[in-house]
Design a protein around this motif. Structure first.
Motif, PDB file in Angstrom:
ATOM      1  N   GLU A  21       0.852  -1.184   0.000  1.00  0.00           N
ATOM      2  CA  GLU A  21       0.000   0.000   0.000  1.00  0.00           C
ATOM      3  C   GLU A  21       0.890   1.238   0.000  1.00  0.00           C
ATOM      4  O   GLU A  21       2.081   1.157   0.296  1.00  0.00           O
ATOM      5  CB  GLU A  21      -0.916   0.010   1.221  1.00  0.00           C
ATOM      6  N   PRO A  22       0.306   2.387  -0.333  1.00  0.00           N
ATOM      7  CA  PRO A  22       1.124   3.601  -0.368  1.00  0.00           C
ATOM      8  C   PRO A  22       1.315   4.218   1.008  1.00  0.00           C
ATOM      9  O   PRO A  22       0.477   4.087   1.894  1.00  0.00           O
ATOM     10  CB  PRO A  22       0.310   4.530  -1.278  1.00  0.00           C
ATOM     11  N   VAL A  23       2.432   4.898   1.160  1.00  0.00           N
ATOM     12  CA  VAL A  23       2.717   5.685   2.356  1.00  0.00           C
ATOM     13  C   VAL A  23       2.863   7.133   1.896  1.00  0.00           C
ATOM     14  O   VAL A  23       3.655   7.419   1.002  1.00  0.00           O
ATOM     15  CB  VAL A  23       4.016   5.211   3.045  1.00  0.00           C
ATOM     16  N   ARG A  24       2.108   8.028   2.506  1.00  0.00           N
ATOM     17  CA  ARG A  24       2.041   9.406   2.014  1.00  0.00           C
ATOM     18  C   ARG A  24       2.889  10.349   2.863  1.00  0.00           C
ATOM     19  O   ARG A  24       2.954  10.235   4.074  1.00  0.00           O
ATOM     20  CB  ARG A  24       0.586   9.883   1.966  1.00  0.00           C
ATOM     21  N   ARG A  25       3.480  11.299   2.158  1.00  0.00           N
ATOM     22  CA  ARG A  25       4.239  12.361   2.818  1.00  0.00           C
ATOM     23  C   ARG A  25       3.744  13.691   2.284  1.00  0.00           C
ATOM     24  O   ARG A  25       3.747  13.940   1.077  1.00  0.00           O
ATOM     25  CB  ARG A  25       5.737  12.221   2.543  1.00  0.00           C
ATOM     26  N   PHE A  26       3.294  14.565   3.175  1.00  0.00           N
ATOM     27  CA  PHE A  26       2.684  15.825   2.788  1.00  0.00           C
ATOM     28  C   PHE A  26       3.715  16.955   2.797  1.00  0.00           C
ATOM     29  O   PHE A  26       4.620  16.985   3.634  1.00  0.00           O
ATOM     30  CB  PHE A  26       1.522  16.174   3.730  1.00  0.00           C
ATOM     31  N   GLU A  27       3.539  17.876   1.860  1.00  0.00           N
ATOM     32  CA  GLU A  27       4.394  19.053   1.793  1.00  0.00           C
ATOM     33  C   GLU A  27       3.989  20.055   2.882  1.00  0.00           C
ATOM     34  O   GLU A  27       2.859  20.012   3.386  1.00  0.00           O
ATOM     35  CB  GLU A  27       4.266  19.704   0.407  1.00  0.00           C
ATOM     36  N   ALA A  33      -5.427   5.234  -3.468  1.00  0.00           N
ATOM     37  CA  ALA A  33      -4.684   3.981  -3.291  1.00  0.00           C
ATOM     38  C   ALA A  33      -5.006   3.008  -4.426  1.00  0.00           C
ATOM     39  O   ALA A  33      -4.123   2.335  -4.966  1.00  0.00           O
ATOM     40  CB  ALA A  33      -5.017   3.360  -1.942  1.00  0.00           C
ATOM     41  N   THR A  34      -6.282   2.933  -4.798  1.00  0.00           N
ATOM     42  CA  THR A  34      -6.686   2.074  -5.919  1.00  0.00           C
ATOM     43  C   THR A  34      -6.070   2.561  -7.220  1.00  0.00           C
ATOM     44  O   THR A  34      -5.565   1.764  -8.034  1.00  0.00           O
ATOM     45  CB  THR A  34      -8.222   2.055  -6.040  1.00  0.00           C
ATOM     46  N   LEU A  35      -6.100   3.875  -7.405  1.00  0.00           N
ATOM     47  CA  LEU A  35      -5.523   4.437  -8.622  1.00  0.00           C
ATOM     48  C   LEU A  35      -4.020   4.158  -8.691  1.00  0.00           C
ATOM     49  O   LEU A  35      -3.496   3.826  -9.758  1.00  0.00           O
ATOM     50  CB  LEU A  35      -5.759   5.946  -8.666  1.00  0.00           C
ATOM     51  N   GLU A  36      -3.342   4.301  -7.581  1.00  0.00           N
ATOM     52  CA  GLU A  36      -1.891   4.126  -7.584  1.00  0.00           C
ATOM     53  C   GLU A  36      -1.496   2.696  -7.913  1.00  0.00           C
ATOM     54  O   GLU A  36      -0.475   2.456  -8.571  1.00  0.00           O
ATOM     55  CB  GLU A  36      -1.313   4.574  -6.247  1.00  0.00           C
ATOM     56  N   PHE A  37      -2.290   1.743  -7.460  1.00  0.00           N
ATOM     57  CA  PHE A  37      -2.015   0.364  -7.849  1.00  0.00           C
ATOM     58  C   PHE A  37      -2.078   0.234  -9.372  1.00  0.00           C
ATOM     59  O   PHE A  37      -1.208  -0.383  -9.996  1.00  0.00           O
ATOM     60  CB  PHE A  37      -3.025  -0.583  -7.199  1.00  0.00           C
ATOM     61  N   LEU A  38      -3.094   0.846  -9.979  1.00  0.00           N
ATOM     62  CA  LEU A  38      -3.218   0.794 -11.434  1.00  0.00           C
ATOM     63  C   LEU A  38      -2.052   1.504 -12.110  1.00  0.00           C
ATOM     64  O   LEU A  38      -1.509   1.027 -13.110  1.00  0.00           O
ATOM     65  CB  LEU A  38      -4.533   1.447 -11.870  1.00  0.00           C
ATOM     66  N   LEU A  39      -1.660   2.651 -11.582  1.00  0.00           N
ATOM     67  CA  LEU A  39      -0.568   3.409 -12.180  1.00  0.00           C
ATOM     68  C   LEU A  39       0.740   2.637 -12.148  1.00  0.00           C
ATOM     69  O   LEU A  39       1.538   2.704 -13.089  1.00  0.00           O
ATOM     70  CB  LEU A  39      -0.395   4.743 -11.443  1.00  0.00           C
ATOM     71  N   HIS A  40       0.969   1.893 -11.078  1.00  0.00           N
ATOM     72  CA  HIS A  40       2.210   1.100 -10.984  1.00  0.00           C
ATOM     73  C   HIS A  40       2.104  -0.205 -11.777  1.00  0.00           C
ATOM     74  O   HIS A  40       3.096  -0.664 -12.350  1.00  0.00           O
ATOM     75  CB  HIS A  40       2.527   0.786  -9.524  1.00  0.00           C
ATOM     76  N   ALA A  41       0.919  -0.786 -11.808  1.00  0.00           N
ATOM     77  CA  ALA A  41       0.747  -2.062 -12.506  1.00  0.00           C
ATOM     78  C   ALA A  41       0.682  -1.892 -14.020  1.00  0.00           C
ATOM     79  O   ALA A  41       1.010  -2.817 -14.762  1.00  0.00           O
ATOM     80  CB  ALA A  41      -0.525  -2.760 -12.014  1.00  0.00           C
ATOM     81  N   ALA A  42       0.256  -0.711 -14.475  1.00  0.00           N
ATOM     82  CA  ALA A  42       0.175  -0.440 -15.916  1.00  0.00           C
ATOM     83  C   ALA A  42       0.790   0.920 -16.197  1.00  0.00           C
ATOM     84  O   ALA A  42       0.091   1.885 -16.515  1.00  0.00           O
ATOM     85  CB  ALA A  42      -1.277  -0.490 -16.375  1.00  0.00           C
TER      86      ALA A  42
END
Length: 963
Positions: A294-300, A319-328
């Protein structure tokens, strides 16, 4: 096409709303978007402007409507076509790289159904930029007016002009867009079409912005593109401003609003056209944690809490989108970073012969942490962990493997195969010998006292144990065993060794390491020495092949090819030509490193110089040339190393030793740098010989006059004449024209020739009339660009070792038409880099530095009259009509002279090389050896296409090398 579903009905969602996805050569992104929307029940329409139909879309997504629109020239054209196909009362438009939130779309539609006077509704969006290991999010929308509900178009546009939120992705009534596009003008660029879209929606109906997260847009798709017009600070792109003004006037007239609307239109179009992602507007980043999946977030530090993004529901969506972005992965930034990450994974997944190397399972575990979406890597790691019996790790990997498979994307490992790094590794792997071939070569060398031995000198001046381990591993993984390794390190010695040891450590510091190297070399019993740095990796077969090729070689120094790690972590090939004096001098960073030097030669030259620590090898080669000339220098077209690319910067030591070398050769030269890391030599000759310019190929008098005018007006050099061989019938016209060109025209002499005389005979005849010490063959359709063109040609031609000099030929728009000639290119004689910008640097900087080549053309060719006559001019028997220039250069080269191509002389000229089947056949027969391998090119590079591309994957003919 009219909607048949009434607004506000309880009909199914797919009967009420259509999401239009716009795509253009975005196959992966489009499939990723369709996968993202697959759980939603609204209608999906793809409008694809790619040149080819994507036949796999409807097969993989049976419910998706696919419209192929190859003639659509921009956003507006695609939306215009989409509107004609949509039958639902509502629609929204999104780029294939973007993601609109399904829940937000339904909320926007609920609003419109409850408020019939509104035509469009949307929420707030952020921009994202995907990287190999994370996703960065940027501010895109700001809070402003959320309700454009004025009673008239003028009132709404007046309010809209204050903030100008982009409405290209708003959920809109289909009829609103139909009416709007009936009035919207066509023919503007895509960005202005988007501005017109937003303007038209507000002009047609009320618009509402809801305080909800609405979309996540790929950053490069919403960022203001760089203008193609070069701008200086304080200036504007006047063409863009003119287009904006034209659109504003057209919009104001099209929608028939009040007089003040034109001013609003100007402001709206300008703001929307210039809308960009603020460079400092990064909100937060999400780094993918492979352990937690899962993603770990760091805020500016700076946040915009008035925007509706700061809630768990939105972050769950991300989180769902990021899985797609990394998988495709599909974005350019992400793919480039993944090339480096997957290259590292490829290297870590390679079994090591070195028993002290890191265990393979630990290497793979490290690779998995860097990018967990490589399905091949997951499979390999899973197999190792199952064999190891690590139950907990196996369960984690199995669950992750199932998640990846459920996504049903193409194996991301295949992405690497299509990258430059992937192609280079695959090409290199094919060159390794088979077990049988390796045994044959080893046996062959053993029968010859084991073959030559190599001393590998490794500089470890940063005392980096990890880099050293990589170098050791590569040597052990190679096939050559006839070596000794000497490590010169500033760190603590890991073991007590002696010069007789296969691995010897020598303690050094910054002040004495050159002396230590020379001492080791003088005591070594190796035949050849090669210098490398900690972290450099030897290719598996490089030294192995060198061992065979150098058995009876008479040379003293041998350059090999290499792969270089770029600053971004990817690989680039450096396939060097055969020995090239001018390329060595002008580009030593690429040409003067990692040579194999015969140990006896190195000792005879006194070793490396302490004076030029940052150019030791280059200086050594220059001293070798001073002592023994060029005969002992050779090239082997086989990669020896995978090393770090040199830093692109001016190297003072290179410049100093080059000046020293030139002084030894008798030149009081000056060295400058047009491009960082390269050298331009001004030999500073005092001579000012007479130059005769022979203009040939006179067919069109207008073209001839334009070319002559460029010579007369743009030539700074004063000692020249122009010879124009042409038919007597043309003389009166040309003489009358010349009489009107001022005193410079007195330099032009018209020579009478018969009609139909071929180029070779024409130049031969004109050379007999020439008064100059140097001849320049210049095509009649050439136009001079730089005023010092003759001086720059003479700067090379006056060197005693140079026979012929040629120039860079370009189109009027700046594209390259000729940059030296390569024998065998595209089954003929051709130039590389054709079509590239004249400002491009080219492969290994070869478009910006002077170098030797096999031939240049009569488009612009300088040669001394004495040498031309000694070569008996052009061979009119075989090459009167064509290719006489190539034959002349090859004969001059055969006589021991160099042909130099210089980028510092540019002429506007089509660059088409005159050729006939008969002349080409004669040239091939006469120069069969040169055609078999142009020594100024490289056998590993392709001979098809634009040149300097990686050649086909092929094996080394190991068995043939033994004969």
């Amino acid at each position: 096409m009219q909607s048949n579903v009434p607004t506000g009905s309880t009909a199914l969602l797919n009967e009420r709303f259509t999401l239009v996805l716009l795509a253009h050569d975005q196959s992966t992104a489009l499939r990723r978007a369709l996968r993202y929307y697959s759980e939603s029940s609204f209608t999906l329409l793809v409008v694809d402007s790619s040149s080819r139909v994507d036949t796999g879309i409807t097969a993989a997504f049976s419910d998706v409507q696919y419209l192929h629109a190859p003639t659509a020239s921009g956003f507006g054209d695609k939306v215009r076509q989409a509107v004609e196909h949509v039958v639902t009362p509502y629609l929204a438009v999104a780029d294939a790289e973007s993601f609109l939130l399904p829940l937000a779309l339904e909320q926007a539609m609920d609003f419109l159904e409850a408020h019939g006077e509104y035509g469009a509704c949307q929420g707030y969006s952020v921009a994202f930029e995907a990287h190999a290991d994370r996703v960065d999010y940027y501010l895109l929308d700001r809070k402003g007016c959320e309700d454009y509900s004025g009673p008239s178009a003028e009132a709404r546009l007046s309010a809209f002009a204050e903030d100008c939120p982009a409405l290209v992705n708003a959920l809109t009534r289909t009829e609103t867009l139909r009416r709007s596009y009936a009035s919207l003008p066509a023919g503007f660029d895509s960005q202005l079409q988007e501005a017109g879209h937003s303007y038209g929606v507000v002009a047609d109906a009320k618009v509402r912005l809801l305080d909800i997260p609405y979309g996540v847009h790929e950053r490069s798709r919403v960022r203001k593109p760089q203008s193609q017009v070069a701008m200086t600070p304080g200036t504007q792109d006047m063409r863009a401003v003119a287009e904006q003004e034209r659109l504003a006037i057209t919009l104001a007239a099209a929608f028939g609003a009040g007089a003040s609307v034109r001013e609003h239109a100007r402001g709206i179009v300008k703001k929307l056209a210039e809308r960009s992602v603020p460079p400092s507007g990064k909100l937060f980043e999400s780094t993918w944690d492979s352990r937690r999946a899962e993603p770990v977030r760091r805020f500016e530090p700076t946040q915009y809490v008035e925007l509706p993004f700061y809630n768990q529901a939105f972050f769950d969506v991300l989180a769902t989108l990021e899985f797609l972005l990394h998988a495709a992965p599909s974005g350019q930034v992400q793919l480039k970073e993944l090339e480096a990450a997957m290259l590292k994974q490829k290297e870590l997944s390679r079994p090591q012969r070195n028993t002290s190397a890191e265990p393979l399972d630990e290497q793979l575990a490290r690779a998995f942490l860097s990018y967990a979406f490589n399905q091949d890597l997951v499979k390999q790691l899973l197999g190792l962990m199952q064999a190891k019996g690590d139950t907990r790790y196996v369960q984690m990997l199995q669950a992750w493997d199932q998640r990846l498979k459920a996504a049903a994307f193409e194996n991301t490992a295949r992405l690497f195969d299509d990258t430059r790094s992937g192609r280079l590794l695959r090409w290199l792997e094919a060159r390794e010998p088979s077990a049988r071939e390796a045994q044959q070569v080893s046996k062959y060398l053993a029968a010859r006292k084991g073959g030559p031995t190599f001393g590998i000198l490794i500089l470890d001046l940063e005392a980096d144990i990890f880099k050293m381990q990589a170098t050791f591993d590569s040597i052990i993984n190679g096939y050559c065993r006839a070596f000794k390794i000497v490590v010169f390190t500033t760190g603590d010695l890991p073991a007590e060794t002696t010069p007789q040891s296969v691995l010897h450590f020598v303690k050094v510091n910054e002040s004495n390491y050159v002396d230590k190297i020379n001492q080791v070399v003088s005591q070594s019993d190796c035949d050849w020495m090669v210098m490398a740095e900690a972290g450099d990796e030897l290719t598996p077969g490089g030294l192995f092949r060198a061992g065979v090729e150098l058995l009876d070689a008479p040379c003293q120094a041998v350059a090999m090819d290499e792969f270089q790690r770029q600053p971004d972590g990817t690989l680039a090939d450096v396939f060097r030509p055969g020995f090239n004096l001018d390329l060595l001098q002008s580009n030593p960073a690429m040409m003067g490193r990692h040579w194999l030097i015969r140990r006896e030669t190195l000792v005879k030259l006194g070793g490396y110089s302490r004076e030029f620590k940052n150019a030791m090898e280059f200086d050594l080669l220059l001293r070798l040339i001073e002592q023994d000339g060029l005969e002992g220098l050779a090239h082997l077209d086989e990669p020896l190393l995978i090393c770090q690319a040199p830093v692109v910067e001016d190297n003072a030591d290179e410049r100093k030793t080059l000046l020293r070398h030139l002084a030894v050769r008798g030149y009081q030269a000056d060295v400058s740098a047009v491009v960082p890391g390269t050298h331009k030599i001004d030999y500073r000759f005092a001579e000012r010989p007479m130059v005769s310019i022979i203009v040939h190929g006179v067919d069109d008098l207008t073209v001839l006059q334009r070319g002559l005018l460029s010579v007369l007006q743009r030539t700074r050099y004063q000692r020249y004449e122009v010879l124009v061989p042409t038919m007597a019938a043309n003389h009166p016209v040309l003489r009358t024209w010349l009489d009107g060109q001022g005193h410079q025209a007195s330099r032009v002499r018209l020579l009478d020739i018969d009609a139909g005389v071929a180029t070779g005979s024409l130049i031969n005849a004109a050379s007999q009339e020439a008064k100059g010490d140097y001849l320049v063959a210049l095509a009649a359709d050439s136009e001079v660009v730089n005023v010092n063109w003759i001086e720059s040609l003479l700067n090379q031609a006056l060197r005693p070792e140079v026979g012929v000099v040629g120039a860079k030929l370009v189109e009027r728009d700046g594209r390259i038409t000729q940059a030296g000639l390569i024998l065998g290119l595209n089954d003929s004689v051709g130039s590389a880099f054709v079509g590239e910008s004249k400002t491009a640097r080219g492969y290994m900087n070869r478009l910006v530095v002077e170098q030797n080549c096999s031939a240049v053309s009569f488009g612009c060719l300088m040669i001394s009259k004495q040498l031309f006559e000694a070569a008996d001019g052009i061979d009119t028997g075989l090459f009167d009509d064509a290719l006489g220039d190539v034959d002349l250069c090859l004969r001059v080269g055969q006589a021991g002279y160099l042909t130099v191509w210089t980028p510092h002389v540019q002429l506007i000229q089509p660059g088409v090389l005159a050729s006939t089947p008969q002349a080409l056949a004669a040239l091939r027969e006469k120069w069969s050896g040169a055609f078999a391998q142009d020594r100024f090119y490289n056998g590993n590079l392709a001979l098809q296409g634009a040149g300097f591309a990686l050649g086909p994957v092929r094996n080394v003919p190991w068995t043939d090398l033994l004969n």
